[in-house]
Design a protein around this motif. Structure first.
Motif, PDB file in Angstrom:
ATOM      1  N   VAL A   1       0.868  -1.173   0.000  1.00  0.00           N
ATOM      2  CA  VAL A   1       0.000   0.000   0.000  1.00  0.00           C
ATOM      3  C   VAL A   1       0.909   1.227   0.000  1.00  0.00           C
ATOM      4  O   VAL A   1       1.528   1.566   1.008  1.00  0.00           O
ATOM      5  CB  VAL A   1      -0.934   0.001   1.227  1.00  0.00           C
ATOM      6  CG1 VAL A   1      -1.784   1.271   1.246  1.00  0.00           C
ATOM      7  CG2 VAL A   1      -1.806  -1.245   1.235  1.00  0.00           C
ATOM      8  N   ALA A   2       0.987   1.882  -1.144  1.00  0.00           N
ATOM      9  CA  ALA A   2       1.839   3.062  -1.279  1.00  0.00           C
ATOM     10  C   ALA A   2       1.178   4.289  -0.677  1.00  0.00           C
ATOM     11  O   ALA A   2       1.853   5.159  -0.133  1.00  0.00           O
ATOM     12  CB  ALA A   2       2.156   3.310  -2.752  1.00  0.00           C
ATOM     13  N   GLN A   3      -0.141   4.360  -0.767  1.00  0.00           N
ATOM     14  CA  GLN A   3      -0.865   5.510  -0.223  1.00  0.00           C
ATOM     15  C   GLN A   3      -2.313   5.125  -0.010  1.00  0.00           C
ATOM     16  O   GLN A   3      -2.927   4.498  -0.878  1.00  0.00           O
ATOM     17  CB  GLN A   3      -0.787   6.702  -1.185  1.00  0.00           C
ATOM     18  CG  GLN A   3      -1.492   7.947  -0.713  1.00  0.00           C
ATOM     19  CD  GLN A   3      -0.820   8.565   0.509  1.00  0.00           C
ATOM     20  OE1 GLN A   3       0.404   8.568   0.604  1.00  0.00           O
ATOM     21  NE2 GLN A   3      -1.597   9.070   1.431  1.00  0.00           N
ATOM     22  N   VAL A   4      -2.842   5.507   1.126  1.00  0.00           N
ATOM     23  CA  VAL A   4      -4.281   5.434   1.361  1.00  0.00           C
ATOM     24  C   VAL A   4      -4.674   6.772   1.977  1.00  0.00           C
ATOM     25  O   VAL A   4      -4.051   7.226   2.936  1.00  0.00           O
ATOM     26  CB  VAL A   4      -4.697   4.221   2.234  1.00  0.00           C
ATOM     27  CG1 VAL A   4      -4.055   4.232   3.586  1.00  0.00           C
ATOM     28  CG2 VAL A   4      -6.203   4.121   2.350  1.00  0.00           C
ATOM     29  N   SER A   5      -5.648   7.424   1.370  1.00  0.00           N
ATOM     30  CA  SER A   5      -6.093   8.738   1.837  1.00  0.00           C
ATOM     31  C   SER A   5      -7.610   8.777   1.867  1.00  0.00           C
ATOM     32  O   SER A   5      -8.261   8.351   0.902  1.00  0.00           O
ATOM     33  CB  SER A   5      -5.592   9.849   0.907  1.00  0.00           C
ATOM     34  OG  SER A   5      -4.190   9.958   0.960  1.00  0.00           O
ATOM     35  N   VAL A   6      -8.133   9.281   2.972  1.00  0.00           N
ATOM     36  CA  VAL A   6      -9.577   9.451   3.125  1.00  0.00           C
ATOM     37  C   VAL A   6      -9.828  10.916   3.474  1.00  0.00           C
ATOM     38  O   VAL A   6      -9.208  11.458   4.400  1.00  0.00           O
ATOM     39  CB  VAL A   6     -10.132   8.545   4.246  1.00  0.00           C
ATOM     40  CG1 VAL A   6     -11.631   8.781   4.438  1.00  0.00           C
ATOM     41  CG2 VAL A   6      -9.854   7.078   3.947  1.00  0.00           C
ATOM     42  N   ASP A   7     -10.709  11.548   2.731  1.00  0.00           N
ATOM     43  CA  ASP A   7     -11.070  12.929   3.035  1.00  0.00           C
ATOM     44  C   ASP A   7     -11.582  12.964   4.474  1.00  0.00           C
ATOM     45  O   ASP A   7     -12.471  12.181   4.832  1.00  0.00           O
ATOM     46  CB  ASP A   7     -12.160  13.405   2.073  1.00  0.00           C
ATOM     47  CG  ASP A   7     -12.452  14.884   2.185  1.00  0.00           C
ATOM     48  OD1 ASP A   7     -12.599  15.394   3.316  1.00  0.00           O
ATOM     49  OD2 ASP A   7     -12.547  15.538   1.131  1.00  0.00           O
ATOM     50  N   PRO A   8     -11.040  13.832   5.332  1.00  0.00           N
ATOM     51  CA  PRO A   8     -11.461  13.846   6.735  1.00  0.00           C
ATOM     52  C   PRO A   8     -12.953  14.120   6.943  1.00  0.00           C
ATOM     53  O   PRO A   8     -13.514  13.731   7.959  1.00  0.00           O
ATOM     54  CB  PRO A   8     -10.611  14.948   7.369  1.00  0.00           C
ATOM     55  CG  PRO A   8      -9.859  15.600   6.294  1.00  0.00           C
ATOM     56  CD  PRO A   8      -9.988  14.794   5.046  1.00  0.00           C
ATOM     57  N   ARG A   9     -13.596  14.715   5.954  1.00  0.00           N
ATOM     58  CA  ARG A   9     -15.054  14.918   6.067  1.00  0.00           C
ATOM     59  C   ARG A   9     -15.804  13.594   6.046  1.00  0.00           C
ATOM     60  O   ARG A   9     -16.975  13.529   6.416  1.00  0.00           O
ATOM     61  CB  ARG A   9     -15.547  15.822   4.944  1.00  0.00           C
ATOM     62  CG  ARG A   9     -14.962  17.240   5.021  1.00  0.00           C
ATOM     63  CD  ARG A   9     -15.404  18.082   3.876  1.00  0.00           C
ATOM     64  NE  ARG A   9     -14.872  17.532   2.631  1.00  0.00           N
ATOM     65  CZ  ARG A   9     -14.982  18.127   1.449  1.00  0.00           C
ATOM     66  NH1 ARG A   9     -15.621  19.268   1.332  1.00  0.00           N
ATOM     67  NH2 ARG A   9     -14.463  17.579   0.384  1.00  0.00           N
ATOM     68  N   CYS A  10     -15.112  12.528   5.611  1.00  0.00           N
ATOM     69  CA  CYS A  10     -15.720  11.200   5.526  1.00  0.00           C
ATOM     70  C   CYS A  10     -15.089  10.213   6.502  1.00  0.00           C
ATOM     71  O   CYS A  10     -15.308   9.002   6.390  1.00  0.00           O
ATOM     72  CB  CYS A  10     -15.583  10.672   4.102  1.00  0.00           C
ATOM     73  SG  CYS A  10     -16.411  11.711   2.884  1.00  0.00           S
ATOM     74  N   ALA A  11     -14.311  10.733   7.433  1.00  0.00           N
ATOM     75  CA  ALA A  11     -13.610   9.869   8.388  1.00  0.00           C
ATOM     76  C   ALA A  11     -14.595   9.150   9.308  1.00  0.00           C
ATOM     77  O   ALA A  11     -15.736   9.572   9.473  1.00  0.00           O
ATOM     78  CB  ALA A  11     -12.642  10.697   9.222  1.00  0.00           C
ATOM     79  N   ARG A  12     -14.104   8.068   9.881  1.00  0.00           N
ATOM     80  CA  ARG A  12     -14.835   7.271  10.866  1.00  0.00           C
ATOM     81  C   ARG A  12     -16.096   6.609  10.296  1.00  0.00           C
ATOM     82  O   ARG A  12     -17.062   6.369  10.988  1.00  0.00           O
ATOM     83  CB  ARG A  12     -15.170   8.082  12.098  1.00  0.00           C
ATOM     84  CG  ARG A  12     -13.897   8.601  12.770  1.00  0.00           C
ATOM     85  CD  ARG A  12     -14.124   9.205  14.074  1.00  0.00           C
ATOM     86  NE  ARG A  12     -13.063   9.843  14.777  1.00  0.00           N
ATOM     87  CZ  ARG A  12     -11.792   9.981  14.519  1.00  0.00           C
ATOM     88  NH1 ARG A  12     -11.295   9.470  13.445  1.00  0.00           N
ATOM     89  NH2 ARG A  12     -10.943  10.618  15.281  1.00  0.00           N
ATOM     90  N   ARG A  13     -16.013   6.322   8.987  1.00  0.00           N
ATOM     91  CA  ARG A  13     -17.112   5.609   8.330  1.00  0.00           C
ATOM     92  C   ARG A  13     -16.636   4.276   7.754  1.00  0.00           C
ATOM     93  O   ARG A  13     -17.333   3.680   6.943  1.00  0.00           O
ATOM     94  CB  ARG A  13     -17.709   6.490   7.223  1.00  0.00           C
ATOM     95  CG  ARG A  13     -18.426   7.701   7.806  1.00  0.00           C
ATOM     96  CD  ARG A  13     -18.952   8.669   6.765  1.00  0.00           C
ATOM     97  NE  ARG A  13     -19.495   8.041   5.586  1.00  0.00           N
ATOM     98  CZ  ARG A  13     -19.649   8.676   4.415  1.00  0.00           C
ATOM     99  NH1 ARG A  13     -19.322   9.942   4.292  1.00  0.00           N
ATOM    100  NH2 ARG A  13     -20.147   8.034   3.378  1.00  0.00           N
ATOM    101  N   ARG A  14     -15.432   3.859   8.127  1.00  0.00           N
ATOM    102  CA  ARG A  14     -14.822   2.594   7.712  1.00  0.00           C
ATOM    103  C   ARG A  14     -14.497   2.549   6.217  1.00  0.00           C
ATOM    104  O   ARG A  14     -14.389   1.483   5.618  1.00  0.00           O
ATOM    105  CB  ARG A  14     -15.667   1.403   8.148  1.00  0.00           C
ATOM    106  CG  ARG A  14     -15.867   1.400   9.670  1.00  0.00           C
ATOM    107  CD  ARG A  14     -16.162   0.090  10.308  1.00  0.00           C
ATOM    108  NE  ARG A  14     -15.487  -1.082   9.821  1.00  0.00           N
ATOM    109  CZ  ARG A  14     -14.270  -1.509  10.211  1.00  0.00           C
ATOM    110  NH1 ARG A  14     -13.581  -0.819  11.078  1.00  0.00           N
ATOM    111  NH2 ARG A  14     -13.764  -2.628   9.717  1.00  0.00           N
ATOM    112  N   ILE A  15     -14.316   3.729   5.624  1.00  0.00           N
ATOM    113  CA  ILE A  15     -13.972   3.794   4.205  1.00  0.00           C
ATOM    114  C   ILE A  15     -12.551   3.293   3.987  1.00  0.00           C
ATOM    115  O   ILE A  15     -12.291   2.537   3.049  1.00  0.00           O
ATOM    116  CB  ILE A  15     -14.172   5.225   3.666  1.00  0.00           C
ATOM    117  CG1 ILE A  15     -15.667   5.586   3.715  1.00  0.00           C
ATOM    118  CG2 ILE A  15     -13.616   5.363   2.254  1.00  0.00           C
ATOM    119  CD1 ILE A  15     -15.982   7.029   3.413  1.00  0.00           C
ATOM    120  N   GLY A  16     -11.619   3.694   4.848  1.00  0.00           N
ATOM    121  CA  GLY A  16     -10.250   3.194   4.740  1.00  0.00           C
ATOM    122  C   GLY A  16     -10.214   1.681   4.885  1.00  0.00           C
ATOM    123  O   GLY A  16      -9.517   0.989   4.134  1.00  0.00           O
TER     124      GLY A  16
END
Length: 167
Positions: free
Chosen positions: A78-93
């Motif tokens: 995994v070179a990069q994983v990024s989640v927009d913080p507006r969508c954090a804590r929704r298990r998207i990562g």
């Protein structure tokens, strides 16, 4: 609802901003230098996409997260994983990592690897909750050891760790 899928050409322009927003969270823990690190250029993201290893999480308005990966010493790294913080804590990562894990098997890779900050709550502790385990320096493959060393040299004040989990 978020859909995880292979990145399309139309997604690429939005991904650097997702990474920039995601990186801004490092300011909260005094890591301004990390927050200012530039995002991956679109041409680099195109390379990941062309190799079939760039996935996005999308909502109606477009991409809100992405994961870029590459083969490294028999693993899918995994070179990069990024989640927009507006969508954090929704298990998207977690959904992106699960998707990458399923794809690792299709790529002939038995494991996922990554390198991350040891002490940042949404880095190593988060990945540990998702089943990743620390790879001791003596047990790292040559490519993973080189990646870890390069990243530690780039951010010498904040300890990095390599982690692995079965795909």
């Amino acid at each position: 609802m978020v859909l995880v899928r292979v990145a399309e050409a139309a997604d690429l322009a939005a991904l650097p901003e997702v990474e920039r927003r995601s990186g801004a969270c490092f300011r909260e823990v005094g890591m301004d230098r990390v927050a200012l690190d530039p995002p991956m250029p679109v041409r680099v993201l195109e390379g990941f996409r062309d190799r079939g290893a760039l996935w996005v999480a999308v909502e109606v308005a477009g991409p809100v997260a992405f994961l870029a990966a590459e083969r490294l010493d028999g693993a899918l790294h995994v070179a990069q994983v990024s989640v927009d913080p507006r969508c954090a804590r929704r298990r998207i990562g977690a959904a992106l990592l699960a998707h990458a894990g399923a794809r690792a098997v299709r790529f002939g890779c038995a494991a996922l690897t990554l390198t991350t900050f040891r002490l940042v709550p949404w880095n190593a502790p988060y990945y540990a909750r998702l089943g990743f385990r620390e790879v001791p320096p003596g047990a790292m493959s040559p490519g993973l050891a080189a990646r870890h060393a390069a990243e530690q040299a780039a951010f010498p004040h904040w300890p990095r760790v390599a982690m692995c989990r079965a795909g």
